[in-house]
Design a protein around this motif. Structure first.
Motif, PDB file in Angstrom:
ATOM      1  N   TRP A  74     -32.403  18.171  22.544  1.00  0.00           N
ATOM      2  CA  TRP A  74     -32.038  17.035  23.364  1.00  0.00           C
ATOM      3  C   TRP A  74     -33.084  16.765  24.430  1.00  0.00           C
ATOM      4  O   TRP A  74     -33.731  17.681  24.929  1.00  0.00           O
ATOM      5  CB  TRP A  74     -30.689  17.290  24.049  1.00  0.00           C
ATOM      6  N   GLU A 121     -33.183  14.785  28.186  1.00  0.00           N
ATOM      7  CA  GLU A 121     -32.343  14.160  29.220  1.00  0.00           C
ATOM      8  C   GLU A 121     -33.198  13.520  30.297  1.00  0.00           C
ATOM      9  O   GLU A 121     -34.215  14.073  30.713  1.00  0.00           O
ATOM     10  CB  GLU A 121     -31.437  15.199  29.877  1.00  0.00           C
ATOM     11  N   CYS A 127     -29.057  10.544  27.765  1.00  0.00           N
ATOM     12  CA  CYS A 127     -29.313  11.674  26.864  1.00  0.00           C
ATOM     13  C   CYS A 127     -29.757  11.102  25.532  1.00  0.00           C
ATOM     14  O   CYS A 127     -29.178  10.141  25.038  1.00  0.00           O
ATOM     15  CB  CYS A 127     -28.042  12.505  26.692  1.00  0.00           C
ATOM     16  N   ASP A 131     -24.924   9.610  30.506  1.00  0.00           N
ATOM     17  CA  ASP A 131     -24.438  10.778  29.753  1.00  0.00           C
ATOM     18  C   ASP A 131     -25.147  12.046  30.223  1.00  0.00           C
ATOM     19  O   ASP A 131     -25.835  12.719  29.463  1.00  0.00           O
ATOM     20  CB  ASP A 131     -24.666  10.554  28.253  1.00  0.00           C
ATOM     21  N   ARG A 132     -24.968  12.369  31.476  1.00  0.00           N
ATOM     22  CA  ARG A 132     -25.525  13.632  31.974  1.00  0.00           C
ATOM     23  C   ARG A 132     -24.811  14.784  31.301  1.00  0.00           C
ATOM     24  O   ARG A 132     -23.597  14.770  31.151  1.00  0.00           O
ATOM     25  CB  ARG A 132     -25.366  13.703  33.485  1.00  0.00           C
ATOM     26  N   GLY A 133     -25.578  15.756  30.838  1.00  0.00           N
ATOM     27  CA  GLY A 133     -25.004  16.884  30.125  1.00  0.00           C
ATOM     28  C   GLY A 133     -24.856  16.636  28.631  1.00  0.00           C
ATOM     29  O   GLY A 133     -24.475  17.533  27.886  1.00  0.00           O
ATOM     30  N   CYS A 134     -25.116  15.428  28.190  1.00  0.00           N
ATOM     31  CA  CYS A 134     -25.141  15.059  26.760  1.00  0.00           C
ATOM     32  C   CYS A 134     -23.790  15.215  26.057  1.00  0.00           C
ATOM     33  O   CYS A 134     -23.753  15.347  24.830  1.00  0.00           O
ATOM     34  CB  CYS A 134     -26.207  15.873  26.021  1.00  0.00           C
ATOM     35  N   ARG A 135     -22.705  15.163  26.791  1.00  0.00           N
ATOM     36  CA  ARG A 135     -21.396  15.309  26.123  1.00  0.00           C
ATOM     37  C   ARG A 135     -21.104  14.149  25.171  1.00  0.00           C
ATOM     38  O   ARG A 135     -20.658  14.347  24.049  1.00  0.00           O
ATOM     39  CB  ARG A 135     -20.286  15.430  27.167  1.00  0.00           C
ATOM     40  N   LYS A 136     -21.327  12.934  25.622  1.00  0.00           N
ATOM     41  CA  LYS A 136     -21.059  11.764  24.774  1.00  0.00           C
ATOM     42  C   LYS A 136     -21.986  11.746  23.561  1.00  0.00           C
ATOM     43  O   LYS A 136     -21.559  11.410  22.456  1.00  0.00           O
ATOM     44  CB  LYS A 136     -21.249  10.471  25.583  1.00  0.00           C
ATOM     45  N   ARG A 155     -23.418  14.288  22.065  1.00  0.00           N
ATOM     46  CA  ARG A 155     -23.017  15.334  21.116  1.00  0.00           C
ATOM     47  C   ARG A 155     -21.805  14.876  20.299  1.00  0.00           C
ATOM     48  O   ARG A 155     -21.754  15.082  19.084  1.00  0.00           O
ATOM     49  CB  ARG A 155     -22.685  16.627  21.856  1.00  0.00           C
ATOM     50  N   THR A 156     -20.872  14.244  20.976  1.00  0.00           N
ATOM     51  CA  THR A 156     -19.694  13.730  20.277  1.00  0.00           C
ATOM     52  C   THR A 156     -20.084  12.656  19.268  1.00  0.00           C
ATOM     53  O   THR A 156     -19.567  12.616  18.147  1.00  0.00           O
ATOM     54  CB  THR A 156     -18.676  13.172  21.294  1.00  0.00           C
ATOM     55  N   LYS A 169     -21.668  14.193  16.151  1.00  0.00           N
ATOM     56  CA  LYS A 169     -20.635  14.755  15.279  1.00  0.00           C
ATOM     57  C   LYS A 169     -19.879  13.652  14.544  1.00  0.00           C
ATOM     58  O   LYS A 169     -19.580  13.783  13.351  1.00  0.00           O
ATOM     59  CB  LYS A 169     -19.667  15.617  16.086  1.00  0.00           C
TER      60      LYS A 169
END
Length: 198
Positions: free
Chosen positions: A76, A78, A83, A149-154, A156-157, A160
């Motif tokens: 990734w 950032e 992200c 999208d700090r931390g790349c949560r969105k 990553r979702t 997937k």
């Protein structure tokens, strides 16, 4: 007639790693395995495949089988708010399993050679669809970027979600291919009938 068929086993799913270093792109490895069958007639060879072929489900066996597994490594990038996928690498492992027969009469050897060529063509089509599938995932995910999208949560979702959707699309294609090939009067039945000398 023995209940033998061609089969495919898919082993993809939860193998997405969100870090790591690897060469870019998708690496494909192919392995071929064989199992021995013997018999003096086409019917005897089919019976041997029914006894010794790779497992297909709990109680049945297949003439041949294609197994594949997929693993992804994503790196990734950032910024302050966004992200993005910096690099995606895939590993596709395909294993083909085929019957092997030796010491056949010349007539049966000719029939066996044609039969096995048709079986291999069927299984290779499954392998080709697996290759197309991982290519589609790589293309879909390679340039993904998600704002706020700090931390790349969105992100990553979303990776997937896209991956699962493509897997489902290609699994449907694999199933449709098998339905066509295995239908009454279809290609697989033709291969078996030719091996039987009919």
């Amino acid at each position: 007639m023995p209940c033998v068929k061609l089969a495919r086993i898919v082993l993809f799913g939860a193998c997405i790693t969100f870090a790591g270093e690897a060469a870019a792109g998708v690496k494909v490895s192919e392995t071929t395995r064989t199992y021995a069958v013997a018999g003096g007639t086409g019917a005897a060879l089919l019976a041997a495949m029914d006894r010794h072929g790779p497992k297909h489900g709990f109680l049945t066996r297949a003439i041949a089988q294609t197994r594949y597994s997929v693993a992804w490594t994503i790196e990734w990038g950032e910024t302050r708010t966004a992200c993005r996928v910096k690099k995606i690498d895939g590993a596709l492992d395909i294993t083909y399993t085929y019957p092997s027969a030796h010491g056949l009469s010349p007539v049966l050897e000719r029939r066996w050679t044609r039969f096995l060529a048709g079986v291999k063509k069927h299984e290779k089509a499954h392998g080709d669809m697996a290759r197309q599938m991982v290519g589609a995932v790589e293309k879909s995910v390679a340039r993904l970027s998600v704002e706020n999208d700090r931390g790349c949560r969105k992100a990553r979702t979303e990776v997937k979600r896209r991956t699962a959707a493509i897997y489902a699309q290609y699994e449907a294609r694999q199933i449709q291919f098998d339905v066509r090939e295995h239908r009454n009067g279809g290609r697989v039945e033709g291969l078996i009938e030719a091996l039987l000398g009919r």
